[in-house]
Design a protein around this motif. Structure first.
Motif, PDB file in Angstrom:
ATOM      1  N   ASP A   1       0.938  -1.125   0.079  1.00 42.51           N
ATOM      2  CA  ASP A   1       0.081  -0.179   0.005  1.00 42.51           C
ATOM      3  C   ASP A   1       0.870   1.166  -0.104  1.00 42.51           C
ATOM      4  O   ASP A   1       0.388   2.359  -0.421  1.00 42.51           O
ATOM      5  N   MET A   2       2.058   1.223   0.541  1.00 43.41           N
ATOM      6  CA  MET A   2       2.908   2.346   0.666  1.00 43.41           C
ATOM      7  C   MET A   2       4.095   2.319  -0.196  1.00 43.41           C
ATOM      8  O   MET A   2       4.968   3.197  -0.322  1.00 43.41           O
TER       9      MET A   2
ATOM     10  N   CYS B   1       5.769  10.570  -4.181  1.00 43.39           N
ATOM     11  CA  CYS B   1       6.090   9.198  -4.066  1.00 43.39           C
ATOM     12  C   CYS B   1       7.644   9.025  -4.571  1.00 43.39           C
ATOM     13  O   CYS B   1       7.768   9.023  -5.699  1.00 43.39           O
ATOM     14  N   PRO B   2       8.859   9.688  -3.615  1.00 39.77           N
ATOM     15  CA  PRO B   2      10.151   9.747  -4.170  1.00 39.77           C
ATOM     16  C   PRO B   2      10.599   8.291  -4.445  1.00 39.77           C
ATOM     17  O   PRO B   2      10.052   7.383  -3.760  1.00 39.77           O
TER      18      PRO B   2
ATOM     19  N   TRP C   1       9.302   3.208  -5.278  1.00 39.74           N
ATOM     20  CA  TRP C   1       8.545   4.278  -5.001  1.00 39.74           C
ATOM     21  C   TRP C   1       8.068   4.022  -3.701  1.00 39.74           C
ATOM     22  O   TRP C   1       7.568   2.966  -3.211  1.00 39.74           O
ATOM     23  N   GLU C   2       8.005   5.143  -2.660  1.00 38.65           N
ATOM     24  CA  GLU C   2       7.532   5.040  -1.547  1.00 38.65           C
ATOM     25  C   GLU C   2       6.566   6.221  -1.299  1.00 38.65           C
ATOM     26  O   GLU C   2       6.971   7.389  -1.591  1.00 38.65           O
ATOM     27  N   LEU C   3       5.569   6.082  -0.672  1.00 33.05           N
ATOM     28  CA  LEU C   3       4.493   7.088  -0.269  1.00 33.05           C
ATOM     29  C   LEU C   3       4.918   8.160   0.823  1.00 33.05           C
ATOM     30  O   LEU C   3       5.446   7.517   1.983  1.00 33.05           O
ATOM     31  N   LYS C   4       5.081   9.275   0.525  1.00 31.45           N
ATOM     32  CA  LYS C   4       4.865  10.440   1.527  1.00 31.45           C
ATOM     33  C   LYS C   4       3.813  11.345   1.539  1.00 31.45           C
ATOM     34  O   LYS C   4       3.659  11.810   0.393  1.00 31.45           O
TER      35      LYS C   4
ATOM     36  N   ALA D   1       2.452  13.200  -8.301  1.00 26.55           N
ATOM     37  CA  ALA D   1       2.891  12.595  -7.217  1.00 26.55           C
ATOM     38  C   ALA D   1       4.406  11.957  -7.460  1.00 26.55           C
ATOM     39  O   ALA D   1       5.312  11.555  -6.613  1.00 26.55           O
ATOM     40  N   ASP D   2       4.523  11.524  -8.457  1.00 33.15           N
ATOM     41  CA  ASP D   2       5.839  10.787  -9.241  1.00 33.15           C
ATOM     42  C   ASP D   2       6.903  11.987  -9.433  1.00 33.15           C
ATOM     43  O   ASP D   2       7.203  12.356 -10.720  1.00 33.15           O
ATOM     44  N   TRP D   3       7.384  12.266  -8.506  1.00 34.74           N
ATOM     45  CA  TRP D   3       8.418  13.604  -8.277  1.00 34.74           C
ATOM     46  C   TRP D   3       9.635  13.260  -8.968  1.00 34.74           C
ATOM     47  O   TRP D   3       9.963  14.109 -10.097  1.00 34.74           O
ATOM     48  N   THR D   4      10.607  12.503  -8.599  1.00 35.62           N
ATOM     49  CA  THR D   4      11.988  12.260  -9.173  1.00 35.62           C
ATOM     50  C   THR D   4      11.944  11.476 -10.203  1.00 35.62           C
ATOM     51  O   THR D   4      12.819  11.452 -11.084  1.00 35.62           O
ATOM     52  N   HIS D   5      11.093  10.306 -10.290  1.00 41.93           N
ATOM     53  CA  HIS D   5      10.758   9.343 -11.619  1.00 41.93           C
ATOM     54  C   HIS D   5      12.264   8.826 -11.832  1.00 41.93           C
ATOM     55  O   HIS D   5      12.757   9.195 -12.833  1.00 41.93           O
ATOM     56  N   PHE D   6      12.839   8.025 -11.262  1.00 43.55           N
ATOM     57  CA  PHE D   6      14.002   7.236 -11.442  1.00 43.55           C
ATOM     58  C   PHE D   6      13.781   6.314 -12.468  1.00 43.55           C
ATOM     59  O   PHE D   6      12.597   5.777 -12.245  1.00 43.55           O
TER      60      PHE D   6
END
Length: 451
Positions: free
Chosen positions: A102-103, A157-158, A123-126, A203-208
């Motif tokens: 979920d996170m 989600c960094p 990805w992890e939820l902040k 939310a997909d901020w940095t998208h590695f």
């Protein structure tokens, strides 16, 4: 008469200059992975139960390491996967690591290290509250996090990385969130690409999208599409020791503006990797580049920060992939390039001569076509990326002397193209496969719209 995008299969082959070998192709909308020879004949096929978590690679032991995309992953951004599976030559899963909850969830990339460990991106939820506490401007937080089943995150989600051993134990991890700040070795919590690139502002901020590892220097190589740069991470300390591609991400240089790239070099890059001579080879997508949309393969020297080789077509329409894409330096010095959105895989010499061209014929569920048709085989026009259903995230070429092919039977199993060019629909599939095809098309269209 239909508007045709082009024929498929091997379209060009210079036998004297191309690197002889077998190309591993993982079609984005198929559950199979194919090993094809230089003529486009299939010499081996791995059948899986899920679509790929973007790609697969062949290991020195002859097994396939393949990303998997099981259903019901929480974070539904472009590149969502869920884990990796190691599959033997006969198609049996002999090892797997699943990473979804979920996170958090696995996405995009993985890398098997020489010691047998495996690196995976996640990805992890902040939450919104955590983002505000970290200093994020509330005006720039997304109104909708675009998570699975319409969950409204309103946070970020960094990215993060884990390294797991064969038992599945996490032995090393690294998080973008632990390196926030405005320094040259940090990630600015308020950096984002300029509007109106709305798909980059959620939310997909940095998208590695990439992991590579150099055992000699114990360095992890990571890449951010949204920041337009790649990073060298010290495996021992976790600190960023080098970054390249976009100095404006850390407050240096001129920012891009109308018809001016400024000091930004890379735009939406993918797949940087170390070469044997210590340089970095990567795919620079060049989408939303102010001076001109175009894609190119780039080799740069970290010692000087300069580009030492690049390849791009004279006409941007000849070679372009707004999203995804890959490069591979071959043993003879040639470069294999995957232009994902067009399903195009080609090989160029150091002198930039194209010596092998392959257009992927596979659309849904392994169905191949002699000609790709605009009306049937491309996503709807709401996607500005020109994505086709024959897309391939990454392809790899392996020579006959590759250890993983030693002793393996590579018998021709038929040409990669088996359906006639007038095959315009999927009515010949079973009811279940038709339903799977419809779901895949719907998911692809939704992902493209989200971007």
């Amino acid at each position: 008469m239909e508007l045709l995008i082009g024929p498929t299969g091997v379209l060009q082959w210079n036998k004297e200059k191309a690197y002889e070998g077998y190309t591993l192709v993982t079609p984005s909308f198929s559950k199979s992975t194919y090993l094809v020879d230089m003529e486009g004949d299939i010499v081996h096929e791995w059948e899986s139960t899920t679509p790929p978590g973007l790609y697969a690679e062949l290991l020195p032991n002859g097994n396939l390491l393949r990303g998997t995309r099981p259903p019901h992953t929480t974070m539904n951004f472009g590149g969502t996967a869920g884990g990796v599976e190691e599959i033997d030559w006969e198609g049996k899963v002999v090892w797997a690591y699943y990473m979804k909850g979920d996170m958090y969830t696995h996405h995009h990339c993985f890398k098997r290290a020489p010691n047998g460990n495996t690196f995976l991106l996640g990805w992890e939820l902040k939450t919104r509250e955590e983002c505000l506490a970290a200093g994020r401007d509330p005006a720039t937080l997304p109104k909708n996090g675009h998570l699975h089943e319409g969950i409204n995150v309103r946070g970020l989600c960094p990215d993060y990385v884990v390294e797991v051993d064969k038992s599945g134990k996490i032995v090393w991890e690294w998080h973008v969130w632990d390196h926030l700040g405005t320094g040259v070795d940090q990630f600015d919590i308020n950096f984002k690409l300029p509007d109106p690139t709305d798909y980059l502002a959620f939310a997909d901020w940095t998208h590695f999208n990439t992991i590579d590892y150099c055992e000699k220097t114990d360095t992890v190589l990571l890449n951010s599409r949204n920041f337009g740069e790649f990073y060298f991470i010290d495996h021992k300390t976790g600190k960023m020791k080098y970054r390249w591609g976009n100095p404006t991400a850390y407050g240096k240089g001129r920012k891009p503006s109308f018809a001016d790239d400024g000091d930004q070099i890379l735009f939406g890059p993918h797949c940087p990797q170390f070469t044997d001579k210590g340089t970095v080879l990567l795919f620079d997508n060049g989408w939303l580049r102010p001076e001109l949309n175009r894609s190119r393969a780039v080799e740069m020297d970290p010692k000087t920060g300069k580009i030492i080789w690049e390849f791009q077509s004279n006409n941007p329409n000849g070679f372009s992939s707004p999203f995804q894409g890959a490069t591979q330096r071959l043993p003879n010095g040639n470069t294999l390039i995957t232009s994902t959105n067009a399903g195009q895989i080609f090989e160029v010499t150091p002198e930039k001569e194209v010596v092998w061209v392959f257009m992927s014929p596979w659309c849904f569920n392994g169905v191949s076509k002699r000609v790709i048709i605009d009306k049937v085989d491309a996503l709807p026009q709401h996607s500005s990326a020109g994505i086709q259903f024959n897309m391939v995230h990454r392809a790899y070429r392996y020579g006959a002397d590759f250890p993983g092919l030693k002793g393996k039977k590579l018998a021709k199993k038929g040409h990669c193209v088996d359906a006639p060019y007038w095959f315009k629909d999927y009515s010949g599939l079973s009811a279940k496969d038709q339903a799977d095809a419809a779901k895949a098309a719907e998911a692809a269209a939704a992902a493209a719209a989200a971007k």
